[in-house]
Design a protein around this motif. Structure first.
Motif, PDB file in Angstrom:
ATOM      1  N   GLY A  39       0.789  -1.223   0.000  1.00  7.69           N
ATOM      2  CA  GLY A  39       0.000   0.000   0.000  1.00  7.69           C
ATOM      3  C   GLY A  39       0.821   1.273   0.000  1.00  7.69           C
ATOM      4  N   ARG A  40       2.099   1.160   0.275  1.00  7.78           N
ATOM      5  CA  ARG A  40       2.947   2.342   0.247  1.00  7.78           C
ATOM      6  C   ARG A  40       3.304   2.704  -1.198  1.00  7.78           C
ATOM      7  NH1 ARG A  40       7.926   1.255   4.167  1.00  7.78           N
ATOM      8  NH2 ARG A  40       7.975  -0.665   2.906  1.00  7.78           N
ATOM      9  N   THR A  41       3.773   3.934  -1.360  1.00  8.97           N
ATOM     10  CA  THR A  41       4.243   4.399  -2.666  1.00  8.97           C
ATOM     11  C   THR A  41       5.735   4.682  -2.573  1.00  8.97           C
ATOM     12  OG1 THR A  41       2.117   5.388  -3.240  1.00  8.97           O
ATOM     13  CG2 THR A  41       4.041   6.179  -4.440  1.00  8.97           C
ATOM     14  N   ALA A  42       6.469   4.216  -3.581  1.00 11.93           N
ATOM     15  CA  ALA A  42       7.904   4.471  -3.653  1.00 11.93           C
ATOM     16  C   ALA A  42       8.157   5.621  -4.614  1.00 11.93           C
ATOM     17  CB  ALA A  42       8.635   3.218  -4.115  1.00 11.93           C
ATOM     18  N   PHE A  43       8.722   6.695  -4.104  1.00 10.62           N
ATOM     19  CA  PHE A  43       9.133   7.835  -4.916  1.00 10.62           C
ATOM     20  C   PHE A  43      10.641   7.704  -5.151  1.00 10.62           C
ATOM     21  CE2 PHE A  43       5.287   9.229  -2.935  1.00 10.62           C
ATOM     22  CZ  PHE A  43       4.701  10.143  -3.801  1.00 10.62           C
ATOM     23  N   THR A  44      11.077   7.714  -6.408  1.00 16.18           N
ATOM     24  CA  THR A  44      12.489   7.584  -6.727  1.00 16.18           C
ATOM     25  C   THR A  44      12.943   8.799  -7.522  1.00 16.18           C
ATOM     26  OG1 THR A  44      12.308   5.177  -6.799  1.00 16.18           O
ATOM     27  CG2 THR A  44      14.260   6.152  -7.800  1.00 16.18           C
ATOM     28  N   LEU A  45      13.996   9.463  -7.027  1.00 18.12           N
ATOM     29  CA  LEU A  45      14.535  10.659  -7.664  1.00 18.12           C
ATOM     30  C   LEU A  45      15.995  10.410  -8.029  1.00 18.12           C
ATOM     31  CD1 LEU A  45      12.758  11.419  -4.941  1.00 18.12           C
ATOM     32  CD2 LEU A  45      13.277  13.734  -5.626  1.00 18.12           C
ATOM     33  N   HIS A  46      16.418  10.983  -9.137  1.00 15.13           N
ATOM     34  CA  HIS A  46      17.816  10.946  -9.534  1.00 15.13           C
ATOM     35  C   HIS A  46      18.301  12.386  -9.679  1.00 15.13           C
ATOM     36  CE1 HIS A  46      16.449   6.917 -10.720  1.00 15.13           C
ATOM     37  NE2 HIS A  46      17.708   6.544 -10.542  1.00 15.13           N
ATOM     38  N   LEU A  47      19.270  12.759  -8.847  1.00 12.38           N
ATOM     39  CA  LEU A  47      19.740  14.143  -8.814  1.00 12.38           C
ATOM     40  C   LEU A  47      21.254  14.183  -8.957  1.00 12.38           C
ATOM     41  CD1 LEU A  47      17.680  15.365  -5.736  1.00 12.38           C
ATOM     42  CD2 LEU A  47      17.065  15.614  -8.136  1.00 12.38           C
ATOM     43  N   GLU A  48      21.757  15.283  -9.475  1.00 13.87           N
ATOM     44  CA  GLU A  48      23.196  15.470  -9.524  1.00 13.87           C
ATOM     45  C   GLU A  48      23.732  15.613  -8.099  1.00 13.87           C
ATOM     46  OE1 GLU A  48      24.492  18.560 -12.080  1.00 13.87           O
ATOM     47  OE2 GLU A  48      23.516  17.748 -13.866  1.00 13.87           O
ATOM     48  N   GLN A  49      24.913  15.031  -7.874  1.00  7.91           N
ATOM     49  CA  GLN A  49      25.536  15.110  -6.566  1.00  7.91           C
ATOM     50  C   GLN A  49      25.808  16.569  -6.201  1.00  7.91           C
ATOM     51  OE1 GLN A  49      26.108  12.696  -4.483  1.00  7.91           O
ATOM     52  NE2 GLN A  49      26.584  10.793  -5.551  1.00  7.91           N
ATOM     53  N   GLY A  50      25.617  16.896  -4.933  1.00  9.23           N
ATOM     54  CA  GLY A  50      25.901  18.259  -4.508  1.00  9.23           C
ATOM     55  C   GLY A  50      25.140  18.622  -3.252  1.00  9.23           C
ATOM     56  N   ALA A  51      25.345  19.845  -2.810  1.00  6.09           N
ATOM     57  CA  ALA A  51      24.731  20.303  -1.569  1.00  6.09           C
ATOM     58  C   ALA A  51      23.210  20.322  -1.658  1.00  6.09           C
ATOM     59  CB  ALA A  51      25.253  21.700  -1.218  1.00  6.09           C
ATOM     60  N   ALA A  52      22.674  20.685  -2.827  1.00  2.29           N
ATOM     61  CA  ALA A  52      21.213  20.765  -2.970  1.00  2.29           C
ATOM     62  C   ALA A  52      20.571  19.394  -2.791  1.00  2.29           C
ATOM     63  CB  ALA A  52      20.861  21.347  -4.329  1.00  2.29           C
ATOM     64  N   ALA A  53      21.184  18.365  -3.358  1.00  5.89           N
ATOM     65  CA  ALA A  53      20.641  17.017  -3.232  1.00  5.89           C
ATOM     66  C   ALA A  53      20.695  16.538  -1.792  1.00  5.89           C
ATOM     67  CB  ALA A  53      21.397  16.058  -4.148  1.00  5.89           C
ATOM     68  N   GLN A  54      21.811  16.795  -1.120  1.00  2.21           N
ATOM     69  CA  GLN A  54      21.939  16.389   0.276  1.00  2.21           C
ATOM     70  C   GLN A  54      20.940  17.138   1.156  1.00  2.21           C
ATOM     71  OE1 GLN A  54      23.708  13.882   1.165  1.00  2.21           O
ATOM     72  NE2 GLN A  54      24.812  13.577  -0.765  1.00  2.21           N
ATOM     73  N   ALA A  55      20.718  18.411   0.850  1.00  2.00           N
ATOM     74  CA  ALA A  55      19.759  19.202   1.629  1.00  2.00           C
ATOM     75  C   ALA A  55      18.350  18.661   1.461  1.00  2.00           C
ATOM     76  CB  ALA A  55      19.824  20.666   1.202  1.00  2.00           C
ATOM     77  N   LEU A  56      18.037  18.197   0.252  1.00  2.00           N
ATOM     78  CA  LEU A  56      16.705  17.635   0.018  1.00  2.00           C
ATOM     79  C   LEU A  56      16.499  16.375   0.843  1.00  2.00           C
ATOM     80  CD1 LEU A  56      14.015  17.608  -1.504  1.00  2.00           C
ATOM     81  CD2 LEU A  56      15.150  16.320  -3.324  1.00  2.00           C
ATOM     82  N   VAL A  57      17.502  15.511   0.913  1.00  2.00           N
ATOM     83  CA  VAL A  57      17.403  14.295   1.725  1.00  2.00           C
ATOM     84  C   VAL A  57      17.130  14.656   3.181  1.00  2.00           C
ATOM     85  CG1 VAL A  57      18.657  12.298   2.601  1.00  2.00           C
ATOM     86  CG2 VAL A  57      18.881  12.939   0.206  1.00  2.00           C
TER      87      VAL A  57
END
Length: 286
Positions: A39-57
């Motif tokens: 019943g859960r939903t898996a959201f999968t994102l592919h982002l360029e490495q960097g501060a913005a990606a880490q901040a999103l996590v």
């Protein structure tokens, strides 16, 4: 070879709408969704490495602690190959079929193919809002409200998919997006679809247009908040007697968006729904 950060968030049904809305604003490159047996939903994102990606996590973990979030690295080439398994043809309304280049010769007879190179730009036709807008576009054409030679504005063009649909119907116009990566992908897709002479692309929003410039058709597939905030200026970009199509709107937000435009003198729009998403369609703007 470039390495991408792959983020996976597993969320219960109660969080799906909230996370979708957040990602629509925070990740213009789009994502993949998969409903799991539990019943859960898996959201999968592919982002360029960097501060913005880490901040999103970090932000996802802080805002939704009940979500199960994992991250790992994947080679960009491997990501592109994975898209080949994920990307299947999408039929939008009775007119368009969206296909990747490796399936370009498989468009059903009687349908107009839009060929999209899947990259990290939003808009492959799989998202409900994109399919809604393509269906609305086809419906306006079938009703005789749009014609070859008409001009259009596609605000938030992403991969250029909606703008290309317009061009393939014989129209010409402008696609705008605040994300340079999206415009880069749109330029590539413009060439693939032979629309170099009919589609102008630029990084920016409405301020990139000449003052007073209007269009026979205005498409804006973005977010409810910006659509409400931009209502006066966006409505002013529709030529008298033209059409306006708005999407990127969760169904629960549709009333508020519609009211923002009705307060400017527009009638109640026609609504088209797909799952949790709604498109608002004005067939004629006085």
């Amino acid at each position: 070879m470039k390495t991408l950060l792959r983020i996976t968030a597993l969320v219960p049904p109660t969080l799906t709408d909230a996370l979708t809305l957040h990602l629509t604003l925070a990740v213009p490159g789009g994502w993949q969704e998969e409903e799991l047996p539990d019943g859960r939903t898996a959201f999968t994102l592919h982002l360029e490495q960097g501060a913005a990606a880490q901040a999103l996590v970090q932000e996802l973990a802080a805002r939704w602690p009940e979500a199960e979030i994992t991250r790992d690295e994947v080679q960009e080439q491997d990501w592109a190959l994975a898209w080949r398994e994920f990307f299947t043809p999408v039929h939008a309304g009775s007119t368009f079929t969206v296909l990747p280049p490796w399936l370009a010769d498989q468009a059903p007879a009687g349908r107009i193919p839009i060929v999209i190179e899947p990259k990290q730009a939003f808009g492959t036709g799989h998202h409900g809002t994109t399919a809604l807008c393509l269906g609305a576009l086809a419906g306006l054409r079938e009703a005789g409200l749009l014609h070859a030679g008409d001009d259009f504005l596609d605000l938030g063009t992403g991969s250029g998919i909606l703008a290309l649909g317009c061009c393939l119907l014989g129209m010409h116009g402008t696609g705008l997006d605040i994300d340079p990566l999206a415009i880069e992908n749109a330029v590539e897709n413009r060439a693939i679809n032979g629309a170099d002479q009919t589609l102008q692309l630029a990084v920016g929003s409405l301020e990139a247009l000449a003052p007073g410039r209007t269009f026979r058709l205005v498409l804006a597939n973005i977010l409810a908040g910006p659509l409400k905030a931009m209502a006066p200026e966006l409505r002013a970009r529709v030529a008298p007697g033209g059409c306006l199509v708005l999407s990127g709107i969760l169904t629960e937000q549709a009333d508020a968006v519609a009211e923002a435009y009705m307060a400017l003198g527009l009638p109640a729009p026609r609504r088209e729904n797909s799952g949790e998403w709604t498109a608002l369609v004005w067939e004629r703007v006085a």
